[in-house]
Design a protein around this motif. Structure first.
Motif, PDB file in Angstrom:
ATOM      1  N   PRO A 169       0.845  -1.190   0.000  1.00 36.79           N
ATOM      2  CA  PRO A 169       0.000   0.000   0.000  1.00 36.79           C
ATOM      3  C   PRO A 169       0.888   1.250   0.000  1.00 36.79           C
ATOM      4  CG  PRO A 169      -0.735  -1.575   1.666  1.00 36.79           C
ATOM      5  CD  PRO A 169       0.595  -2.049   1.174  1.00 36.79           C
ATOM      6  N   PHE A 170       0.777   2.069  -1.020  1.00 41.29           N
ATOM      7  CA  PHE A 170       1.545   3.306  -1.155  1.00 41.29           C
ATOM      8  C   PHE A 170       3.051   3.066  -1.364  1.00 41.29           C
ATOM      9  CE2 PHE A 170      -2.096   4.170   1.662  1.00 41.29           C
ATOM     10  CZ  PHE A 170      -2.774   5.102   0.903  1.00 41.29           C
ATOM     11  N   GLY A 171       3.422   1.967  -2.005  1.00 42.21           N
ATOM     12  CA  GLY A 171       4.836   1.740  -2.281  1.00 42.21           C
ATOM     13  C   GLY A 171       5.112   0.330  -2.765  1.00 42.21           C
ATOM     14  N   TYR A 172       6.378  -0.046  -2.736  1.00 39.49           N
ATOM     15  CA  TYR A 172       6.782  -1.379  -3.169  1.00 39.49           C
ATOM     16  C   TYR A 172       8.107  -1.725  -2.501  1.00 39.49           C
ATOM     17  CZ  TYR A 172       9.358   1.653  -6.405  1.00 39.49           C
ATOM     18  OH  TYR A 172      10.145   2.637  -6.947  1.00 39.49           O
ATOM     19  N   ARG A 173       8.392  -3.025  -2.453  1.00 41.48           N
ATOM     20  CA  ARG A 173       9.651  -3.434  -1.821  1.00 41.48           C
ATOM     21  C   ARG A 173      10.795  -3.541  -2.813  1.00 41.48           C
ATOM     22  NH1 ARG A 173       8.129  -9.567   0.280  1.00 41.48           N
ATOM     23  NH2 ARG A 173       7.303 -10.387  -1.682  1.00 41.48           N
ATOM     24  N   LEU A 302      -8.232   3.925  -3.718  1.00 38.76           N
ATOM     25  CA  LEU A 302      -8.102   2.476  -3.872  1.00 38.76           C
ATOM     26  C   LEU A 302      -7.589   1.804  -2.607  1.00 38.76           C
ATOM     27  CD1 LEU A 302      -6.708   2.207  -7.515  1.00 38.76           C
ATOM     28  CD2 LEU A 302      -9.039   1.816  -6.725  1.00 38.76           C
ATOM     29  N   ASN A 303      -6.815   2.519  -1.793  1.00 39.28           N
ATOM     30  CA  ASN A 303      -6.307   1.940  -0.549  1.00 39.28           C
ATOM     31  C   ASN A 303      -7.264   2.123   0.627  1.00 39.28           C
ATOM     32  OD1 ASN A 303      -3.711   0.711  -1.122  1.00 39.28           O
ATOM     33  ND2 ASN A 303      -2.949   2.768  -1.569  1.00 39.28           N
ATOM     34  N   ALA A 304      -8.373   2.819   0.408  1.00 36.06           N
ATOM     35  CA  ALA A 304      -9.333   3.038   1.488  1.00 36.06           C
ATOM     36  C   ALA A 304     -10.009   1.728   1.878  1.00 36.06           C
ATOM     37  CB  ALA A 304     -10.381   4.061   1.057  1.00 36.06           C
ATOM     38  N   LYS A 349     -11.564  20.399  -2.168  1.00 34.84           N
ATOM     39  CA  LYS A 349     -10.671  20.253  -1.022  1.00 34.84           C
ATOM     40  C   LYS A 349     -10.486  18.799  -0.613  1.00 34.84           C
ATOM     41  CE  LYS A 349     -11.369  24.800   1.112  1.00 34.84           C
ATOM     42  NZ  LYS A 349     -11.819  25.526   2.339  1.00 34.84           N
ATOM     43  N   ARG A 350     -11.548  17.997  -0.731  1.00 36.78           N
ATOM     44  CA  ARG A 350     -11.433  16.581  -0.373  1.00 36.78           C
ATOM     45  C   ARG A 350     -10.481  15.853  -1.314  1.00 36.78           C
ATOM     46  NH1 ARG A 350     -17.649  14.992  -0.439  1.00 36.78           N
ATOM     47  NH2 ARG A 350     -17.373  16.157  -2.384  1.00 36.78           N
ATOM     48  N   HIS A 351     -10.554  16.142  -2.599  1.00 34.46           N
ATOM     49  CA  HIS A 351      -9.659  15.529  -3.585  1.00 34.46           C
ATOM     50  C   HIS A 351      -8.204  15.896  -3.263  1.00 34.46           C
ATOM     51  CE1 HIS A 351     -12.919  14.987  -6.926  1.00 34.46           C
ATOM     52  NE2 HIS A 351     -13.401  14.766  -5.706  1.00 34.46           N
ATOM     53  N   HIS A 352      -7.988  17.162  -2.987  1.00 33.86           N
ATOM     54  CA  HIS A 352      -6.637  17.638  -2.690  1.00 33.86           C
ATOM     55  C   HIS A 352      -6.119  17.007  -1.394  1.00 33.86           C
ATOM     56  CE1 HIS A 352      -3.199  20.345  -2.741  1.00 33.86           C
ATOM     57  NE2 HIS A 352      -3.448  20.639  -1.465  1.00 33.86           N
ATOM     58  N   GLU A 353      -6.976  16.894  -0.393  1.00 39.03           N
ATOM     59  CA  GLU A 353      -6.555  16.307   0.885  1.00 39.03           C
ATOM     60  C   GLU A 353      -6.195  14.832   0.722  1.00 39.03           C
ATOM     61  OE1 GLU A 353      -8.116  15.992   5.535  1.00 39.03           O
ATOM     62  OE2 GLU A 353      -9.271  17.137   4.045  1.00 39.03           O
ATOM     63  N   LEU A 354      -6.973  14.119  -0.087  1.00 37.79           N
ATOM     64  CA  LEU A 354      -6.667  12.704  -0.344  1.00 37.79           C
ATOM     65  C   LEU A 354      -5.314  12.566  -1.040  1.00 37.79           C
ATOM     66  CD1 LEU A 354     -10.166  11.376  -1.495  1.00 37.79           C
ATOM     67  CD2 LEU A 354      -8.873  10.604   0.511  1.00 37.79           C
ATOM     68  N   MET A 391       1.187   0.558  10.328  1.00 33.63           N
ATOM     69  CA  MET A 391       2.014   1.748  10.450  1.00 33.63           C
ATOM     70  C   MET A 391       1.252   2.992   9.990  1.00 33.63           C
ATOM     71  SD  MET A 391       5.625   2.644   8.512  1.00 33.63           S
ATOM     72  CE  MET A 391       4.816   2.821   6.913  1.00 33.63           C
ATOM     73  N   LEU A 392       0.389   2.818   8.991  1.00 32.84           N
ATOM     74  CA  LEU A 392      -0.356   3.940   8.413  1.00 32.84           C
ATOM     75  C   LEU A 392      -1.778   4.037   8.971  1.00 32.84           C
ATOM     76  CD1 LEU A 392       0.670   3.454   4.661  1.00 32.84           C
ATOM     77  CD2 LEU A 392       1.670   5.052   6.304  1.00 32.84           C
ATOM     78  N   GLU A 393      -1.997   3.489  10.134  1.00 39.24           N
ATOM     79  CA  GLU A 393      -3.349   3.430  10.697  1.00 39.24           C
ATOM     80  C   GLU A 393      -4.013   4.810  10.766  1.00 39.24           C
ATOM     81  OE1 GLU A 393      -5.703   1.740  14.674  1.00 39.24           O
ATOM     82  OE2 GLU A 393      -3.505   1.698  14.569  1.00 39.24           O
ATOM     83  N   SER A 394      -3.272   5.813  11.216  1.00 39.25           N
ATOM     84  CA  SER A 394      -3.829   7.154  11.348  1.00 39.25           C
ATOM     85  C   SER A 394      -4.202   7.731   9.986  1.00 39.25           C
ATOM     86  CB  SER A 394      -2.824   8.071  12.049  1.00 39.25           C
ATOM     87  OG  SER A 394      -3.303   9.396  12.078  1.00 39.25           O
ATOM     88  N   GLU A 395      -3.286   7.627   9.018  1.00 41.69           N
ATOM     89  CA  GLU A 395      -3.544   8.163   7.680  1.00 41.69           C
ATOM     90  C   GLU A 395      -4.696   7.424   6.997  1.00 41.69           C
ATOM     91  OE1 GLU A 395      -0.622   7.376   8.877  1.00 41.69           O
ATOM     92  OE2 GLU A 395       0.811   9.008   8.552  1.00 41.69           O
ATOM     93  N   LEU A 396      -4.728   6.086   7.149  1.00 41.20           N
ATOM     94  CA  LEU A 396      -5.789   5.301   6.519  1.00 41.20           C
ATOM     95  C   LEU A 396      -7.154   5.626   7.115  1.00 41.20           C
ATOM     96  CD1 LEU A 396      -4.094   1.816   6.005  1.00 41.20           C
ATOM     97  CD2 LEU A 396      -4.947   3.362   4.228  1.00 41.20           C
ATOM     98  N   SER A 397      -7.169   5.959   8.398  1.00 46.41           N
ATOM     99  CA  SER A 397      -8.421   6.350   9.043  1.00 46.41           C
ATOM    100  C   SER A 397      -8.946   7.652   8.438  1.00 46.41           C
ATOM    101  CB  SER A 397      -8.201   6.520  10.548  1.00 46.41           C
ATOM    102  OG  SER A 397      -9.387   6.953  11.177  1.00 46.41           O
ATOM    103  N   GLN A 398      -8.056   8.600   8.213  1.00 44.39           N
ATOM    104  CA  GLN A 398      -8.452   9.867   7.593  1.00 44.39           C
ATOM    105  C   GLN A 398      -8.896   9.650   6.147  1.00 44.39           C
ATOM    106  OE1 GLN A 398      -5.718  13.325   8.441  1.00 44.39           O
ATOM    107  NE2 GLN A 398      -4.482  11.737   9.406  1.00 44.39           N
ATOM    108  N   ILE A 399      -8.153   8.821   5.421  1.00 44.20           N
ATOM    109  CA  ILE A 399      -8.496   8.514   4.031  1.00 44.20           C
ATOM    110  C   ILE A 399      -9.866   7.846   3.972  1.00 44.20           C
ATOM    111  CG2 ILE A 399      -7.927   6.969   2.101  1.00 44.20           C
ATOM    112  CD1 ILE A 399      -4.957   7.568   2.704  1.00 44.20           C
TER     113      ILE A 399
END
Length: 411
Positions: A169-173, A302-304, A349-354, A391-399
């Motif tokens: 999610p949001f990257g790659y290894r 897509l990650n929501a 604003k919602r699009h920009h925030e996402l 790790m991204l729990e806070s950001e995913l909650s906002q998303i």
């Protein structure tokens, strides 16, 4: 799959499932079949065709004493729950639907996925000595198992790609290195390569053509190795550079998306070799744009978790789903087919925030990967993705809050 959004069963579902007298869900009964199973009880005078209603359902679960147990034996070990079933309903199609495409069929992988030859004492950056990458061997299937090519190829035919098994999610290894006979977004054959003085590529293609002729099954649509590579134009339609590329997994239990910044690949190195661009391959779907905010806006959606949850009833299930009660598989274009994801609007604003949340998540994931040891990065991709989501729990909650409101989904 008749209880899901599988397209091939749409007419059956409309005529029989929505008007059934009773459905018996046997998905969580083992041992039974290798795919989820159900029973539809229907009579001609039952209900009205196509009417959306809650259909009575009996859900069975438990382990049978033997595979062919009698009903008397089965009753002693099975649990019964009376419930209802409502066929899934799409909320609408996204205007992005036709712009989202499956990646190129860079198969068989043994002919295209490469690494520098470890026996080479000196690596010529302009024409490196290469061999089939052994990391693709575990996934190889007959008749391509054990096939390995070696040779030197001009660096202008080296590209980067991303396997869905390496996507986070949001990257790659890690990225993979591939040889592709691609010049100015057109495929060239071994003979073409000779005429252009690309003898290294020509030699590699001759070897690939030989293996293909000996082992491949051809059809009316796929008569050559080049038609396989550019099936449906999914290779030559892509821009290797100059774009932001949104990617997500073709199949899997959970949606997973990231953005690859391929505007300028001059400083990229895969296996410490330069590449000419980035190409999406068939285990991922892609969307290209020159607007980074648009790419990241879609990536956040897509990650929501609410989007992942909404498409579940539309995904067919495999053997794993029959045994464990989960295991949804194909994703394809479902998010854009059943959800009215709006076009990116820079004034919203919602699009920009996402978009900003996605960029912040990408930075955190990149930092995690850069600092992780080999043991962490080589673990099962499902566990690694879960660690990233935690790790991204806070950001995913906002998303999730923003996306649920944007699309009218429950949080």
């Amino acid at each position: 799959s008749i209880l899901t959004g599988a397209k091939q069963h749409a007419e059956f579902r409309k005529r029989f499932v929505t008007t059934a007298k009773l459905l018996i869900d046997c998905e969580q009964v083992t041992p039974l079949f290798n795919v989820p199973a159900c029973v539809v009880l229907w009579d001609k005078g039952q209900g009205t065709q196509g009417t959306k209603r809650a259909v009575p359902m009996l859900r069975l679960s438990g382990e049978l004493p033997t595979h062919n147990a009698s009903w008397q034996q089965a009753q002693k070990t099975l649990s019964f729950v009376e419930t209802t079933f409502t066929p899934p309903t799409a909320l609408g199609q996204s205007p992005y639907f036709k712009q989202v495409t499956q990646g190129a069929t860079i198969v068989p992988r043994c002919l295209w996925f490469v690494r520098p030859d470890p026996k080479a004492r000196v690596i010529d950056q302009r024409r490196p000595q290469l061999e089939t990458d052994p990391k693709i061997e575990p996934q190889a299937k007959a008749p391509w198992k054990g096939i390995r090519l070696q040779g030197s190829v001009e660096a202008e035919f080296l590209f980067a790609t991303l396997l869905s098994d390496d996507m986070l999610p949001f990257g790659y290894r890690q990225l993979s290195l591939v040889v592709l006979p691609l010049m100015n977004r057109k495929l060239i054959s071994a003979n073409d390569a000779i005429r252009k003085g690309k003898t290294g590529l020509a030699d590699w293609l001759r070897k690939a053509e030989k293996e293909w002729k000996q082992r491949a099954k051809t059809s009316q649509r796929i008569r050559s190795i080049y038609e396989r590579l550019d099936y449906d134009g999914n290779l030559t339609a892509q821009s290797p550079t100059g774009v932001y590329k949104l990617l997500y997994n073709t199949s899997g239990t959970h949606l997973c998306a990231c953005v690859v910044d391929a505007r300028d690949v001059s400083g990229w190195r895969v296996y410490d070799l330069p590449v000419q661009g980035f190409i999406s391959q068939h285990t991922t779907y892609w969307f290209e744009t020159t607007d980074d905010n648009e790419a990241h806006y879609l990536c956040a959606i897509l990650n929501a978790p609410c989007v992942d949850e909404f498409i579940k009833p539309f995904q067919p299930k495999g053997a794993f789903g029959a045994q464990k009660g989960k295991g949804e598989r194909h994703i394809c274009r479902l998010p854009f087919e059943v959800l009215p994801i709006p076009l990116f609007n820079p004034k919203d604003k919602r699009h920009h925030e996402l978009a900003q949340l996605s960029k912040a998540c990408h930075a955190k994931v990149a930092q995690l990967v850069a600092g992780a040891d080999e043991k962490t990065l080589s673990q099962n991709i499902g566990r690694l993705r879960q660690q990233v989501r935690e790790m991204l729990e806070s950001e995913l909650s906002q998303i999730n809050r923003l996306v649920a409101k944007l699309l009218g989904l429950p949080r």
